[in-house]
Motif scaffolding. Structure first.
Motif, PDB file in Angstrom:
ATOM      1  N   ASP A   1       0.796  -1.235  -0.003  1.00 23.09           N
ATOM      2  CA  ASP A   1       0.082   0.117  -0.040  1.00 23.09           C
ATOM      3  C   ASP A   1       0.855   1.302   0.054  1.00 23.09           C
ATOM      4  O   ASP A   1       0.483   2.191  -0.603  1.00 23.09           O
ATOM      5  CB  ASP A   1      -0.858  -0.097   1.183  1.00 23.09           C
TER       6      ASP A   1
ATOM      7  N   SER B   1      -1.721  -4.133 -10.584  1.00 28.05           N
ATOM      8  CA  SER B   1      -1.960  -2.597 -10.196  1.00 28.05           C
ATOM      9  C   SER B   1      -0.742  -1.725 -10.540  1.00 28.05           C
ATOM     10  O   SER B   1      -0.762  -0.613 -10.453  1.00 28.05           O
ATOM     11  CB  SER B   1      -1.759  -2.870  -8.432  1.00 28.05           C
TER      12      SER B   1
ATOM     13  N   ARG C   1      -6.723   1.445  -5.768  1.00 30.40           N
ATOM     14  CA  ARG C   1      -5.972   0.653  -4.350  1.00 30.40           C
ATOM     15  C   ARG C   1      -5.145   1.858  -3.697  1.00 30.40           C
ATOM     16  O   ARG C   1      -5.234   1.841  -2.442  1.00 30.40           O
ATOM     17  CB  ARG C   1      -4.981  -0.081  -4.693  1.00 30.40           C
TER      18      ARG C   1
ATOM     19  N   ARG D   1      -7.782   4.662  -2.232  1.00 30.00           N
ATOM     20  CA  ARG D   1      -9.030   3.959  -1.786  1.00 30.00           C
ATOM     21  C   ARG D   1      -9.728   4.990  -0.803  1.00 30.00           C
ATOM     22  O   ARG D   1      -9.283   5.734   0.142  1.00 30.00           O
ATOM     23  CB  ARG D   1      -8.598   2.701  -0.764  1.00 30.00           C
TER      24      ARG D   1
END
Length: 268
Positions: free
Chosen positions: A27, A67, A97, A100
């Motif tokens: 992340d 991603s 992602r 978010r």
């Protein structure tokens, strides 16, 4: 025997903790790519304080899940030939992602704009798009206009856009980018767009943004690329300010085309 049972029970917990830690790191990688745009593994490793092999393991996982994709970095002017560095950049799912909770109910927004177009016509959609663009920079307007020159205004505008969730940056543009020296200036890059999915069907949202940017910067601007059309970032070219020009002295003209026929073309 009891000790062995305890160790067996600890294995799933350790794996779960490792998986959670990997998720947090990925992340963080995705968020950094969102903020900085296309970036090399070396820069990511240095910024996140990870080892080279460590960051590449996470990048490989992000590439595998769709991603992140890779591309060759652009060669700087005058650089000796050789194998170009590899850059990593987010895909549409990667931006979702990294951002978010920011994209909102795109399907609902598209449905609402379709209904507006059916009920009141395309001009109503354009009016909505302009109102939205003005509201987006409204509270930052005076700060942007206080810039000493066009370059500083562009930098201040990037900061305002970042505050609004667009992860924007500026960089100088010139002959090193394959551009004519006469059209040197700044490139304003928005690495995230909360309304990209909506703008894909309603490009008036992108066009209105460019119009407002031109008014704030006091010059024509040109959209070179947009996330809505599948590019890595929304890139707007801002021409350099000549010494005989005064910011805001003329009514700006705007070029918003970002399609393949306009890529790399500049307005002077």
């Amino acid at each position: 025997m009891a000790r062995q049972d305890e160790l067996r029970q600890d294995v799933p917990h350790a794996e779960h903790a490792r998986s959670a830690a990997d998720g947090r790191t990925r992340d963080a990688v995705a968020r950094l790519l969102l903020e900085q745009g296309p970036t090399t593994a070396g820069v990511l490793a240095e910024t996140l304080r990870l080892s080279g092999p460590g960051v590449r393991r996470h990048l490989d996982a992000l590439v595998a899940e769709g991603s992140v994709v890779t591309r060759d970095a652009r060669q700087a002017a005058g650089r000796k030939r050789g194998r170009p560095a590899r850059q990593f950049l987010l895909t549409a799912s990667g931006r979702a992602r990294a951002g978010r909770g920011e994209d909102g109910p795109a399907e609902l927004a598209v449905a609402a704009l379709r209904r507006l177009r059916e009920a009141a016509g395309e001009d109503a959609v354009k009016g909505f798009a302009r109102d939205r663009a003005l509201a987006m920079v409204g509270e930052h307007r005076e700060h942007v206009l206080a810039g000493a020159d066009r370059a500083e205004r562009a930098t201040r505008l990037a900061g305002a856009l970042t505050a609004e969730g667009y992860a924007a940056t500026t960089r100088g543009a010139g002959e090193g980018d394959g551009l004519d020296a006469r059209v040197a200036g700044e490139q304003l890059c928005q690495h995230h767009c909360p309304v990209a999915d909506v703008a894909a069907e309603f490009p008036a949202l992108c066009e209105a943004e460019a119009e407002v940017f031109a008014e704030l910067l006091g010059t024509h601007v040109q959209r070179l690329a947009t996330i809505a059309r599948g590019d890595a970032a929304c890139t707007t070219h801002v021409p350099a300010q000549r010494s005989d020009q005064h910011t805001g002295s003329t009514t700006p003209a705007v070029t918003t085309g970002g399609g393949p026929e306009n890529q790399g073309r500049q307005v002077v």
